[in-house]
Structures are given as structure tokens and as C-alpha cells.
Design an enzyme around this catalytic site. Structure first.
Site, short mmCIF file in Angstrom:
data_model
loop_
_atom_site.label_atom_id
_atom_site.label_comp_id
_atom_site.label_asym_id
_atom_site.label_seq_id
_atom_site.Cartn_x
_atom_site.Cartn_y
_atom_site.Cartn_z
N ASP A 53 11.16 2.22 5.61
CA ASP A 53 10.75 0.81 5.76
C ASP A 53 12.05 0.05 5.92
OD1 ASP A 53 8.19 -1.18 4.51
OD2 ASP A 53 10.18 -2.04 4.84
N HIS A 72 -13.27 2.42 9.04
CA HIS A 72 -12.48 1.30 8.50
C HIS A 72 -12.97 0.92 7.09
CE1 HIS A 72 -9.87 -2.31 9.88
NE2 HIS A 72 -9.77 -2.16 8.57
N LEU A 73 -12.88 1.90 6.20
CA LEU A 73 -13.42 1.71 4.85
C LEU A 73 -12.35 1.52 3.78
CD1 LEU A 73 -16.33 4.36 4.64
CD2 LEU A 73 -16.47 1.91 5.13
N GLY A 74 -11.07 1.46 4.22
CA GLY A 74 -9.97 1.39 3.25
C GLY A 74 -10.21 0.36 2.15
N ALA A 75 -10.66 -0.82 2.55
CA ALA A 75 -10.80 -1.90 1.57
C ALA A 75 -12.23 -2.04 1.10
CB ALA A 75 -10.35 -3.20 2.22
N GLU A 106 -12.36 -0.86 17.78
CA GLU A 106 -13.43 -0.70 16.78
C GLU A 106 -14.58 -1.61 17.15
OE1 GLU A 106 -11.72 -1.34 12.92
OE2 GLU A 106 -10.32 0.30 13.14
N CYS A 141 -4.50 4.81 7.66
CA CYS A 141 -5.46 3.93 6.98
C CYS A 141 -4.96 2.50 7.07
CB CYS A 141 -5.62 4.33 5.51
SG CYS A 141 -6.42 5.93 5.31
N ASP A 168 -8.81 6.18 9.38
CA ASP A 168 -9.76 5.18 8.91
C ASP A 168 -9.88 4.06 9.93
OD1 ASP A 168 -11.46 3.86 6.98
OD2 ASP A 168 -9.80 2.49 6.56
N ILE A 189 0.83 -1.21 0.00
CA ILE A 189 0.00 0.00 0.00
C ILE A 189 0.87 1.26 0.00
CG2 ILE A 189 -1.78 1.28 1.27
CD1 ILE A 189 -2.83 -1.55 2.20
N ARG A 197 -3.79 0.44 10.61
CA ARG A 197 -4.36 -0.23 11.77
C ARG A 197 -4.45 0.72 12.95
NH1 ARG A 197 -6.49 -3.25 9.34
NH2 ARG A 197 -6.47 -5.51 9.27
P1 NAD Z 1 2.72 -5.01 3.44
O1 NAD Z 1 3.10 -6.19 4.23
O2 NAD Z 1 2.83 -5.07 1.97
O3 NAD Z 1 3.58 -3.75 3.95
C1 NAD Z 1 3.85 -3.48 5.27
C2 NAD Z 1 5.24 -2.88 5.33
O4 NAD Z 1 5.47 -2.40 6.64
C3 NAD Z 1 6.35 -3.88 5.02
O5 NAD Z 1 7.09 -3.47 3.90
C4 NAD Z 1 7.18 -3.88 6.28
O6 NAD Z 1 8.56 -4.02 6.02
C5 NAD Z 1 6.87 -2.53 6.87
N1 NAD Z 1 7.17 -2.42 8.29
C6 NAD Z 1 7.03 -3.36 9.25
N2 NAD Z 1 7.44 -2.85 10.43
C7 NAD Z 1 7.84 -1.57 10.19
C8 NAD Z 1 8.34 -0.53 11.01
N3 NAD Z 1 8.54 -0.71 12.32
N4 NAD Z 1 8.63 0.63 10.43
C9 NAD Z 1 8.45 0.82 9.10
N5 NAD Z 1 7.98 -0.12 8.27
C10 NAD Z 1 7.65 -1.30 8.83
O7 NAD Z 1 1.24 -4.64 3.88
P2 NAD Z 1 0.17 -3.77 3.09
O8 NAD Z 1 -0.68 -4.66 2.25
O9 NAD Z 1 0.85 -2.62 2.47
O10 NAD Z 1 -0.75 -3.30 4.32
C11 NAD Z 1 -0.28 -2.32 5.22
C12 NAD Z 1 -1.24 -2.15 6.38
O11 NAD Z 1 -2.53 -1.74 5.91
C13 NAD Z 1 -1.52 -3.41 7.21
O12 NAD Z 1 -1.57 -3.04 8.57
C14 NAD Z 1 -2.90 -3.85 6.77
O13 NAD Z 1 -3.54 -4.61 7.74
C15 NAD Z 1 -3.55 -2.52 6.56
N6 NAD Z 1 -4.72 -2.52 5.69
C16 NAD Z 1 -5.78 -1.75 6.06
C17 NAD Z 1 -6.90 -1.68 5.27
C18 NAD Z 1 -8.07 -0.85 5.67
O14 NAD Z 1 -9.21 -1.24 5.40
N7 NAD Z 1 -7.87 0.28 6.27
C19 NAD Z 1 -6.95 -2.42 4.09
C20 NAD Z 1 -5.85 -3.17 3.71
C21 NAD Z 1 -4.73 -3.20 4.53
C1 MLT Z 2 -7.35 -5.57 5.81
O1 MLT Z 2 -6.46 -5.73 6.64
O2 MLT Z 2 -7.37 -6.16 4.72
C2 MLT Z 2 -8.41 -4.56 6.08
O3 MLT Z 2 -8.48 -4.14 7.35
C3 MLT Z 2 -9.61 -4.74 5.30
C4 MLT Z 2 -10.84 -5.37 5.88
O4 MLT Z 2 -10.80 -6.27 6.66
O5 MLT Z 2 -11.89 -4.93 5.44
#
Ligand code: NAD
Ligand code: MLT
Length: 528
Positions: A172, A280-283, A262, A231, A257, A153, A233
Site C-alpha cells: 500500500d 457482491h455480498l461483502g457488506a 454487475e 472482494c 465477490d 479492510i 471492486r
Molecule cells: P480504505 O480506503 O480504507 O483502503 C483502501 C487502501 O487502498 C488505502 O489504504 C489506499 O492507500 C490503498 N491503495 C490505493 N491505491 C492503491 C494502489 N494502487 N496500490 C495499493 N494500494 C492502494 O478502503 P476500505 O474500506 O478498506 O475498502 C477497500 C475496498 O473495498 C474499496 O474498493 C471498497 O469500495 C470495497 N468494499 C467492498 C465491499 C463489498 O461489498 N465487496 C464492501 C466494503 C468495501
Molecule cells: C461498499 O463499497 O461499501 C460495498 O460495495 C458495499 C455495498 O454497497 O453493499
């Protein structure tokens, strides 16, 4: 056999078509069950599909007596007790790709909404106010966006921010300067990001190490007037510290988000005009919900059919190409493990697995698990599987060692497994011959060419004339047909081995009688 799948959170109907259309699969969709109701019904199901609402804790996993797979339609698996799943041999799969774009777009929407105060001005307008002065925003152009967590993301957010001609600085642990340079962004430390950014967005998972990563100390390092976006966690940003940073003027705005607890009710942050938020609407797009449901349905079905998943969370993740290379060795690994467990006396202390030839080049973690499963299933039965094999071995204080070597002894691929017990050390090497299948080529350093079959007999004896005839006649008298027979010796007249494939199981009484035949040292019936 019918497979039962429970869906306990709202998951896209279109995305689960594969499951609904599979003949021997029954899908029950039961949303909003209470914990008690879930505990009462989970025992029937082979798989559970969830989003983030269902708390898949140790108690629920333990109650899932038939549970083999948990599918998380999304990325974050913080609502699933991964240790408990591993201990119970339940594979957890997620859908890490399907909602990346939606979440990145949501982050951009939040960035623009916060910088131009869109929700606040809209709300004011709905109250019949026409207040142009109160809602003056800031441009994104040439401002610095700090991204913490540059995974899927974070990366997509960066591309979009560059489209707005923002400067991007990211931190990262896996981001290198070379990669950053290629992407036209700056790679910095976390402090660089905190100090230089006008907008900070966080995209890490919620882990012990990342909990409250944006805390009081972090806010102190930031520029005055910074905007904060989360957006990813709830829990990544310390909400109390954020409240303080906003009310003291350090932070100009925040777009959230996600929240630590929650669903959010009466949260004090939501009373601040500087805060905009979504539940929590990201996805939450049709596309993402369908994508994640398709991905997770596919993987759960594969797992239930005994095939490797594409996105396992508590198993090694290997590419499709590697799986294709490994698959032909699954049987070899399991049969060597099982054979050794039947001939080795004493308690297993160490299992050493050595690969050479083409196996040297690939990730063999899955083969190690299958070997360990093959070796321990004699005592642990069906409770051991590829997921919990290492865990159960560790519990029994068994050391697992893997070695890759160039010593291929003339084979294009060779797998040698050595088991050390508190009494002895035994080993078998096996290979796979293209078009012919698998073979054991060494047993305890005796050179053999044996195809492992369901019923075998392993005999240690002294190399004396007539031994083959004696064993053959003895088995004939027991009405046991010999399919193949192989002898191996190191020197004439010394100790030797005989490996027979027979058509049926050798009864215990016969084994004792065979042991009494002259020059036989030991007889072990093997079932593979
Ligand atoms: P991803 O695994 O592709 O990326 C996460 C990155 O965080 C990794 O590159 C990792 O190296 C890095 N990381 C870990 N610890 C770190 C630290 N201490 N400092 C800096 N970087 C660090 O995951 P993603 O698919 O990009 O998802 C990212 C986040 O978004 C997750 O928490 C996921 O649950 C959340 N998410 C939320 C929604 C939503 O609805 N809001 C939807 C999808 C994902
Ligand atoms: C996720 O981690 O993929 C998100 O929080 C999305 C969700 O569960 O809707």
C-alpha cells in the site's frame, strides 16, 4: 421547514430510525425506480440515500434542484459523480467504517472456501456424487497471503490471516516498514507481493490508477498455483486476463465477490470449476447494513441542518475535536469575507488567508472555504456553499492562498484575509475572544475593535476635528440610530476610517448625500 429524503436502494430499516423519528423529515423509500422515474421525482428532495445500485450521475444531480446531500450507505462512491456533486454544491457522505469487519470476514470466508473447494464439493454432493478425490484442497497454514491495498479492510484481513498462522506481505503506498513490523507482517512492493504470495487479495478502491491492476503482466509475475481474491471492486482484476491465467494453469483458483459489470449474467468465468463467486455480498450482513445506514443517516441529517459531516467525501474530513475548535470561527470567516467583498472595488483576483495563534496548529481548510463563500456570495448568491466554494473560485480564476504564521500580533488567535482585485488590495484581521465573541481588529491596517453586526457603515475620511459629530448628526437626521462607532487613523490629519454599527439599512439617497459631507472620501453601507 420540512426536509425530504429519498432512499432509492435497499437500506436497513433499523438503521434509518433517526430519520424516521425526526419530526420535520419525510422519508420516501422508492426502490428499483427507473432512471426516468428517478429524474422525474428527484427535484423534490433535499437528500438522496443510496447503496451501489443507483447510478448517481451528472444528469440526476443536475435534476436534483433541491439536493444538498447524497448519502452512500457503504464505502465505494464509484456510483456517484463526485465532480458533478461538487460543482452543484452537493455534499457526498459515505459510511466507510460500518462494513469493514463484514467485508474482511467475507474475504476470509472466500479464502477458506476457495482453498478447500467448499462450493464445488457441495454442488457435487447435491448431485448425489461422493467424490473425495476431486476436491483435495490446500492448507493456509504458513502460506503467504499477499494483500494489495492495506486500508481498513486489508488491515482486518491481515489480522485474521495471522490467526491462521499465515505469513502476510502487503503493499500500500501508505504502508511503512515500521507499521508493518509492529503488525508482524512484511511490507513489500507490488512486485514483491505478486511474486511471493500463494494467495493474493486486493482491497484498493477502483480508480483510474487501479483499473486492471491485476492484469496479464501481473499474472506473469505470480507463482504457479496462486489463488486470487477480489472482494473490493470489479475492474481491479482484468477478467479476460484472469480467465486466461486460470485456463493456462497459472492460477489455481479465484474467489470473486465483485465483477466489472454487475449484475453478472452468463459470465464466462463462472463456467470455470476453479472459480467460486458471490453476488457482491461483502457488506451484506445485518450488522454492516445497520451500521452504514445509521452512519449515513446521521451525517445526512447533520449536513441538512448546516453542520459538518463526519464522513464527507467531497469536503475535507476533519476530526470532531478539530470541528469543535473551528466552529467558533465560522462566523468570523464568513463575515470578514462578506465585508471585504462589499468594500473591495474591482474583480477579485486573489484571496490570501493567514492564520496565527491557535489557528496555526489546526486544519483550516473548512474556514478557507467559508471565507471564500463569504466573499463570493455577493455575486453568486445561494449557489455557492462550503462544498463548491473552491471549485467556483477556480472557475473564476481566483487564486486562494493560505499561510500559517507565528506573527500573532498579541492575539491568541488571528485570522487575516487580504483580497487583491484588479484595482486594489484590502484586508481585515479578526479574532475571537473567549467569552466575548468575534471582533475585527484591523481594517486596511487601521487598528480597530469592532464587533461585526448586520447593518454597518464604512466611511473613509480625512482626520479633521468634528467628523464624528457631522456623521452622527447626519445619520440622526436620516432617523438612523448608531449602536457603536469606531474611528481609526494612522497619523493625525491624514486618511482615517470610521466604522459604525447602525440599527437599519442606509438608503442609497442618503449614502450619496453623506459622501458630499466635507472631508468624507467614501461611504460604503455593509450588510452582513
Ligand atoms: P480504505 O480506503 O480504507 O483502503 C483502501 C487502501 O487502498 C488505502 O489504504 C489506499 O492507500 C490503498 N491503495 C490505493 N491505491 C492503491 C494502489 N494502487 N496500490 C495499493 N494500494 C492502494 O478502503 P476500505 O474500506 O478498506 O475498502 C477497500 C475496498 O473495498 C474499496 O474498493 C471498497 O469500495 C470495497 N468494499 C467492498 C465491499 C463489498 O461489498 N465487496 C464492501 C466494503 C468495501
Ligand atoms: C461498499 O463499497 O461499501 C460495498 O460495495 C458495499 C455495498 O454497497 O453493499
Amino acid at each position: 421547514m420540512t426536509l425530504y429524503i429519498l432512499i432509492s436502494d435497499p437500506i436497513s430499516d433499523d438503521g434509518i430510525n433517526t430519520l424516521l423519528e425526526t419530526e420535520d423529515v419525510i422519508v420516501d423509500k422508492k426502490i428499483d425506480l427507473s432512471k426516468k422515474e428517478l429524474l422525474n421525482c428527484i427535484g423534490k428532495y433535499d437528500a438522496l440515500l443510496v447503496r451501489s445500485q443507483t447510478e448517481v450521475d451528472r444528469e440526476l444531480i443536475a435534476a436534483g434542484k433541491n439536493l444538498k446531500a447524497i448519502g452512500r450507505a457503504g464505502v465505494g462512491v464509484d456510483n456517484v459523480d463526485l465532480n458533478a456533486a461538487t460543482e452543484h454544491g452537493v455534499v457526498v457522505v459515505n459510511a466507510p467504517m460500518g462494513n469493514t469487519i463484514s467485508t474482511a470476514e467475507h474475504t476470509m470466508a472466500m479464502l477458506m472456501a476457495a482453498s478447500r473447494k467448499i462450493p464445488q464439493s457441495y454442488e457435487s454432493l447435491t448431485k448425489n456424487e461422493w467424490n473425495r478425490k476431486a476436491y483435495v484442497g490446500v492448507e493456509l497454514y504458513q502460506k503467504t497471503l499477499g494483500i494489495i491495498g492495506f486500508g481498513r479492510i486489508g488491515n482486518e484481513v491481515s489480522k485474521r490471516a495471522k490467526g491462521f498462522q499465515m505469513n502476510v506481505i502487503a503493499y500500500d503506498p501508505f504502508l511503512t516498514e515500521e507499521k508493518a513490523e509492529k503488525l508482524g507482517i512484511t511490507c513489500g512492493s507490488i512486485d514483491d507481493v505478486l511474486k511471493q504470495a500463494d494467495f493474493i487479495t486486493i482491497h484498493t478502491p477502483l480508480l483510474k490508477e487501479t483499473k486492471h491492476l491485476i492484469n496479464q503482466t501481473a499474472f506473469e509475475k505470480m507463482k504457479k498455483g496462486v489463488y486470487i481474491l477480489n472482494c473490493a471492486r470489479g475492474g481491479l482484476v482484468d477478467e479476460e486476463a484472469l480467465y486466461h491465467a486460470i485456463t493456462t494453469g497459472k492460477v489455481a483458483g479465484a474467489a470473486l465477490d465483485v465483477f466489472e459489470n454487475e449484475p453478472v449474467i452468463n459470465h464466462e468465468l463462472l463456467n470455470l470449476p476453479e472459480v467460486i463467486a458471490t453476488p457482491h455480498l461483502g457488506a451484506s450482513t445485518f450488522e454492516a447494513q445497520e451500521n452504514v445506514a445509521v452512519d449515513v443517516s446521521f451525517d445526512v441529517l447533520e449536513m441538512l441542518r448546516g453542520k459538518p459531516a463526519k464522513n464527507p467525501v467531497n469536503m475535507p474530513s476533519v476530526s470532531y475535536e478539530v470541528i469543535q475548535k473551528l466552529e467558533p470561527y465560522y462566523t468570523l470567516a464568513e463575515k470578514i469575507g462578506s465585508f471585504l467583498s462589499q468594500i473591495a472595488k474591482g474583480a477579485i483576483r486573489e484571496i490570501a488567508i493567514e492564520y496565527s495563534g491557535e489557528l496555526k496548529e489546526i486544519n483550516t481548510d473548512l474556514l478557507n472555504r467559508i471565507t471564500v463563500k463569504g466573499m463570493l456570495k455577493k455575486h453568486l448568491g445561494h449557489q455557492i456553499n462550503d462544498v463548491n466554494a473552491f471549485h467556483l473560485a477556480e472557475q473564476k480564476e481566483i487564486v486562494i492562498n493560505e499561510k500559517k504564521t507565528t506573527l500573532n500580533k498579541g492575539f491568541t488567535n488571528l485570522m487575516t484575509i487580504t483580497v487583491k482585485t484588479n484595482e486594489e488590495m484590502r484586508s481585515i484581521s479578526g479574532t475571537r475572544i473567549e467569552g466575548l465573541g468575534i471582533e475585527f481588529v484591523n481594517v486596511d491596517d487601521y487598528r480597530v475593535d469592532v464587533v461585526p453586526t448586520s447593518h454597518m457603515i464604512f466611511i473613509r475620511h480625512y482626520d479633521k476635528p468634528g467628523m464624528i459629530g457631522k456623521v452622527g448628526s447626519f445619520l440622526g437626521e436620516c432617523d438612523i440610530n448608531i449602536a457603536t462607532m469606531q474611528v481609526g487613523r494612522k497619523e493625525p490629519g491624514g486618511e482615517a476610517i470610521m466604522l459604525l454599527s447602525v440599527d437599519k439599512h442606509l438608503k442609497h439617497d442618503f449614502i450619496d448625500d453623506l459622501k458630499h459631507v466635507a472631508n468624507i472620501i467614501d461611504v460604503t453601507p455593509i450588510e452582513l
